[in-house]
Design a protein around this motif. Structure first.
Motif, PDB file in Angstrom:
ATOM      1  N   MET A 111       0.770  -1.095   0.082  1.00  0.00           N
ATOM      2  CA  MET A 111       0.013  -0.090  -0.053  1.00  0.00           C
ATOM      3  C   MET A 111       0.791   1.287   0.015  1.00  0.00           C
ATOM      4  SD  MET A 111      -3.227  -1.143   2.268  1.00  0.00           S
ATOM      5  CE  MET A 111      -2.331  -2.018   3.467  1.00  0.00           C
ATOM      6  N   LYS A 112       2.144   1.290   0.601  1.00  0.00           N
ATOM      7  CA  LYS A 112       2.795   2.408   0.684  1.00  0.00           C
ATOM      8  C   LYS A 112       3.266   2.627  -0.904  1.00  0.00           C
ATOM      9  CE  LYS A 112       7.049   4.303   2.736  1.00  0.00           C
ATOM     10  NZ  LYS A 112       7.483   5.104   1.161  1.00  0.00           N
ATOM     11  N   ALA A 113       3.635   1.503  -1.548  1.00  0.00           N
ATOM     12  CA  ALA A 113       4.206   1.886  -2.983  1.00  0.00           C
ATOM     13  C   ALA A 113       3.109   2.105  -3.750  1.00  0.00           C
ATOM     14  CB  ALA A 113       4.605   0.163  -3.255  1.00  0.00           C
ATOM     15  N   SER A 120       3.155  10.668  -7.127  1.00  0.00           N
ATOM     16  CA  SER A 120       4.210  10.812  -8.276  1.00  0.00           C
ATOM     17  C   SER A 120       3.471  11.666  -9.366  1.00  0.00           C
ATOM     18  CB  SER A 120       4.569   9.484  -8.747  1.00  0.00           C
ATOM     19  OG  SER A 120       3.582   8.751  -9.760  1.00  0.00           O
ATOM     20  N   GLY A 121       4.243  12.066 -10.354  1.00  0.00           N
ATOM     21  CA  GLY A 121       3.379  12.645 -11.517  1.00  0.00           C
ATOM     22  C   GLY A 121       2.327  12.151 -12.108  1.00  0.00           C
ATOM     23  N   PRO A 122       2.420  10.819 -12.694  1.00  0.00           N
ATOM     24  CA  PRO A 122       1.247  10.187 -13.109  1.00  0.00           C
ATOM     25  C   PRO A 122       0.205   9.823 -12.279  1.00  0.00           C
ATOM     26  CG  PRO A 122       3.508   9.318 -14.089  1.00  0.00           C
ATOM     27  CD  PRO A 122       3.865  10.282 -13.001  1.00  0.00           C
ATOM     28  N   GLY A 123       0.755   9.371 -11.183  1.00  0.00           N
ATOM     29  CA  GLY A 123      -0.250   9.039 -10.089  1.00  0.00           C
ATOM     30  C   GLY A 123      -1.077  10.195  -9.803  1.00  0.00           C
ATOM     31  N   ALA A 124      -0.418  11.559  -9.502  1.00  0.00           N
ATOM     32  CA  ALA A 124      -1.147  12.559  -9.038  1.00  0.00           C
ATOM     33  C   ALA A 124      -2.129  13.090  -9.991  1.00  0.00           C
ATOM     34  CB  ALA A 124      -0.056  13.749  -8.641  1.00  0.00           C
TER      35      ALA A 124
END
Length: 162
Positions: A111-113, A120-124
Protein backbone atom coordinates in the motif's frame (compact mmCIF):
# COMPACT_ATOMS: atom_id res chain seq x y z
CA UNK A 1 -43.55 3.27 -5.25
CA UNK A 2 -41.95 -0.12 -5.97
CA UNK A 3 -40.18 1.42 -8.95
CA UNK A 4 -38.63 4.14 -6.78
CA UNK A 5 -37.38 1.65 -4.22
CA UNK A 6 -35.85 -0.50 -6.97
CA UNK A 7 -34.07 2.53 -8.41
CA UNK A 8 -32.75 3.55 -4.98
CA UNK A 9 -31.53 0.03 -4.27
CA UNK A 10 -29.92 -0.21 -7.72
CA UNK A 11 -28.18 3.13 -7.22
CA UNK A 12 -26.85 2.17 -3.80
CA UNK A 13 -25.52 -1.10 -5.18
CA UNK A 14 -23.85 0.76 -8.05
CA UNK A 15 -22.29 3.21 -5.60
CA UNK A 16 -20.99 0.59 -3.25
CA UNK A 17 -19.60 -1.54 -6.05
CA UNK A 18 -20.71 -4.79 -4.45
CA UNK A 19 -23.42 -6.42 -2.39
CA UNK A 20 -22.44 -8.79 0.37
CA UNK A 21 -24.40 -12.01 0.64
CA UNK A 22 -23.91 -12.16 4.39
CA UNK A 23 -22.44 -10.05 7.16
CA UNK A 24 -18.84 -10.94 7.86
CA UNK A 25 -17.69 -10.41 11.43
CA UNK A 26 -15.03 -7.71 11.58
CA UNK A 27 -11.48 -8.88 12.12
CA UNK A 28 -8.66 -6.92 13.68
CA UNK A 29 -6.09 -6.32 10.95
CA UNK A 30 -2.56 -5.20 11.71
CA UNK A 31 -2.56 -1.52 12.79
CA UNK A 32 0.39 -0.75 10.48
CA UNK A 33 -1.61 -2.09 7.54
CA UNK A 34 -4.67 -0.07 8.55
CA UNK A 35 -2.54 3.08 8.79
CA UNK A 36 -1.07 2.41 5.34
CA UNK A 37 -4.55 1.75 3.98
CA UNK A 38 -5.90 5.00 5.43
CA UNK A 39 -2.98 6.86 3.87
CA UNK A 40 -3.71 5.22 0.53
CA UNK A 41 -7.39 6.12 0.77
CA UNK A 42 -6.48 9.69 1.65
CA UNK A 43 -3.96 10.14 -1.17
CA UNK A 44 -6.38 8.72 -3.72
CA UNK A 45 -9.13 11.09 -2.57
CA UNK A 46 -11.71 8.44 -1.73
CA UNK A 47 -13.75 10.80 0.48
CA UNK A 48 -14.07 13.39 -2.27
CA UNK A 49 -14.90 10.64 -4.74
CA UNK A 50 -17.72 9.38 -2.51
CA UNK A 51 -19.18 12.86 -2.21
CA UNK A 52 -18.85 13.49 -5.94
CA UNK A 53 -20.45 10.18 -6.82
CA UNK A 54 -23.39 10.83 -4.51
CA UNK A 55 -23.87 14.30 -6.03
CA UNK A 56 -23.75 12.89 -9.56
CA UNK A 57 -26.17 10.09 -8.67
CA UNK A 58 -28.55 12.56 -7.01
CA UNK A 59 -28.56 14.84 -10.07
CA UNK A 60 -28.95 11.89 -12.40
CA UNK A 61 -31.80 10.40 -10.40
CA UNK A 62 -33.61 13.75 -10.31
CA UNK A 63 -33.28 14.02 -14.07
CA UNK A 64 -34.41 10.44 -14.63
CA UNK A 65 -37.37 10.87 -12.29
CA UNK A 66 -38.43 14.10 -14.07
CA UNK A 67 -38.20 15.98 -10.77
CA UNK A 68 -38.48 19.35 -12.51
CA UNK A 69 -41.71 18.56 -14.33
CA UNK A 70 -43.52 16.05 -12.15
CA UNK A 71 -44.70 16.22 -8.56
CA UNK A 72 -44.26 12.45 -8.23
CA UNK A 73 -40.76 12.73 -9.69
CA UNK A 74 -39.92 15.55 -7.30
CA UNK A 75 -41.07 13.42 -4.36
CA UNK A 76 -39.04 10.42 -5.54
CA UNK A 77 -36.02 12.63 -6.05
CA UNK A 78 -36.34 14.04 -2.53
CA UNK A 79 -36.56 10.50 -1.11
CA UNK A 80 -33.49 9.47 -3.07
CA UNK A 81 -31.63 12.61 -1.90
CA UNK A 82 -32.44 11.78 1.74
CA UNK A 83 -31.24 8.20 1.24
CA UNK A 84 -27.96 9.42 -0.24
CA UNK A 85 -27.49 11.85 2.67
CA UNK A 86 -27.98 8.94 5.05
CA UNK A 87 -25.39 6.98 3.10
CA UNK A 88 -22.88 9.83 3.43
CA UNK A 89 -23.64 9.88 7.15
CA UNK A 90 -21.85 6.53 7.28
CA UNK A 91 -18.84 7.88 5.39
CA UNK A 92 -16.37 7.62 8.27
CA UNK A 93 -17.48 4.08 9.01
CA UNK A 94 -17.25 3.20 5.32
CA UNK A 95 -13.70 4.58 5.16
CA UNK A 96 -12.80 2.48 8.22
CA UNK A 97 -14.31 -0.60 6.58
CA UNK A 98 -12.46 0.10 3.32
CA UNK A 99 -9.21 0.57 5.26
CA UNK A 100 -9.75 -2.78 7.00
CA UNK A 101 -10.54 -4.44 3.67
CA UNK A 102 -7.36 -3.07 2.09
CA UNK A 103 -5.38 -4.02 5.21
CA UNK A 104 -6.65 -7.60 4.95
CA UNK A 105 -5.76 -7.74 1.26
CA UNK A 106 -2.43 -5.93 0.93
CA UNK A 107 0.71 -5.59 3.00
CA UNK A 108 1.68 -2.22 4.43
CA UNK A 109 4.64 -2.16 2.01
CA UNK A 110 2.38 -2.78 -1.00
CA UNK A 111 0.00 0.00 0.00
CA UNK A 112 2.91 2.36 0.66
CA UNK A 113 4.23 1.66 -2.85
CA UNK A 114 0.82 2.33 -4.37
CA UNK A 115 0.43 5.53 -2.32
CA UNK A 116 3.88 6.63 -3.46
CA UNK A 117 2.78 6.11 -7.07
CA UNK A 118 -0.32 8.25 -6.51
CA UNK A 119 1.92 10.98 -5.09
CA UNK A 120 4.11 10.84 -8.24
CA UNK A 121 3.48 12.83 -11.44
CA UNK A 122 1.35 10.27 -13.33
CA UNK A 123 -0.35 9.07 -10.15
CA UNK A 124 -1.16 12.60 -9.01
CA UNK A 125 -2.56 13.35 -12.48
CA UNK A 126 -4.69 10.21 -12.26
CA UNK A 127 -6.06 11.31 -8.88
CA UNK A 128 -6.71 14.86 -10.11
CA UNK A 129 -8.58 13.60 -13.18
CA UNK A 130 -10.61 10.98 -11.31
CA UNK A 131 -13.47 13.31 -10.29
CA UNK A 132 -13.93 14.39 -13.92
CA UNK A 133 -13.77 10.79 -15.08
CA UNK A 134 -16.26 9.76 -12.40
CA UNK A 135 -18.63 12.54 -13.42
CA UNK A 136 -18.47 11.52 -17.06
CA UNK A 137 -18.69 7.87 -16.06
CA UNK A 138 -21.78 8.62 -13.96
CA UNK A 139 -23.33 10.34 -16.97
CA UNK A 140 -22.68 7.21 -19.03
CA UNK A 141 -24.20 5.07 -16.27
CA UNK A 142 -27.23 7.35 -15.98
CA UNK A 143 -27.75 7.20 -19.75
CA UNK A 144 -28.14 3.45 -19.52
CA UNK A 145 -30.04 3.61 -16.22
CA UNK A 146 -32.53 5.91 -17.93
CA UNK A 147 -32.93 3.38 -20.74
CA UNK A 148 -33.60 0.66 -18.19
CA UNK A 149 -36.03 2.92 -16.29
CA UNK A 150 -37.89 3.69 -19.53
CA UNK A 151 -38.09 -0.02 -20.31
CA UNK A 152 -39.39 -0.75 -16.80
CA UNK A 153 -41.99 2.02 -17.09
CA UNK A 154 -43.09 0.68 -20.46
CA UNK A 155 -43.48 -2.81 -19.00
CA UNK A 156 -45.51 -1.47 -16.05
CA UNK A 157 -47.84 0.47 -18.34
CA UNK A 158 -48.23 -2.29 -20.95
CA UNK A 159 -50.75 -4.79 -19.63
CA UNK A 160 -50.24 -8.34 -20.78
CA UNK A 161 -46.50 -7.98 -21.42
CA UNK A 162 -43.86 -9.53 -19.22
Amino acid sequence: MGYALRMIALSILCFSGMALAEDVPPSQPDPARVAAARDLLQVTGVTKQMEGMVQAMTRGFAQGANANSSEAGKKLSEQFDQTMKKLLGYQDQMIADFANLYAETFTAEEMKAVADFYRSGPGAKFVSKTPELMKKGAEIGMKYSSKIADEMKAQETSPGQK
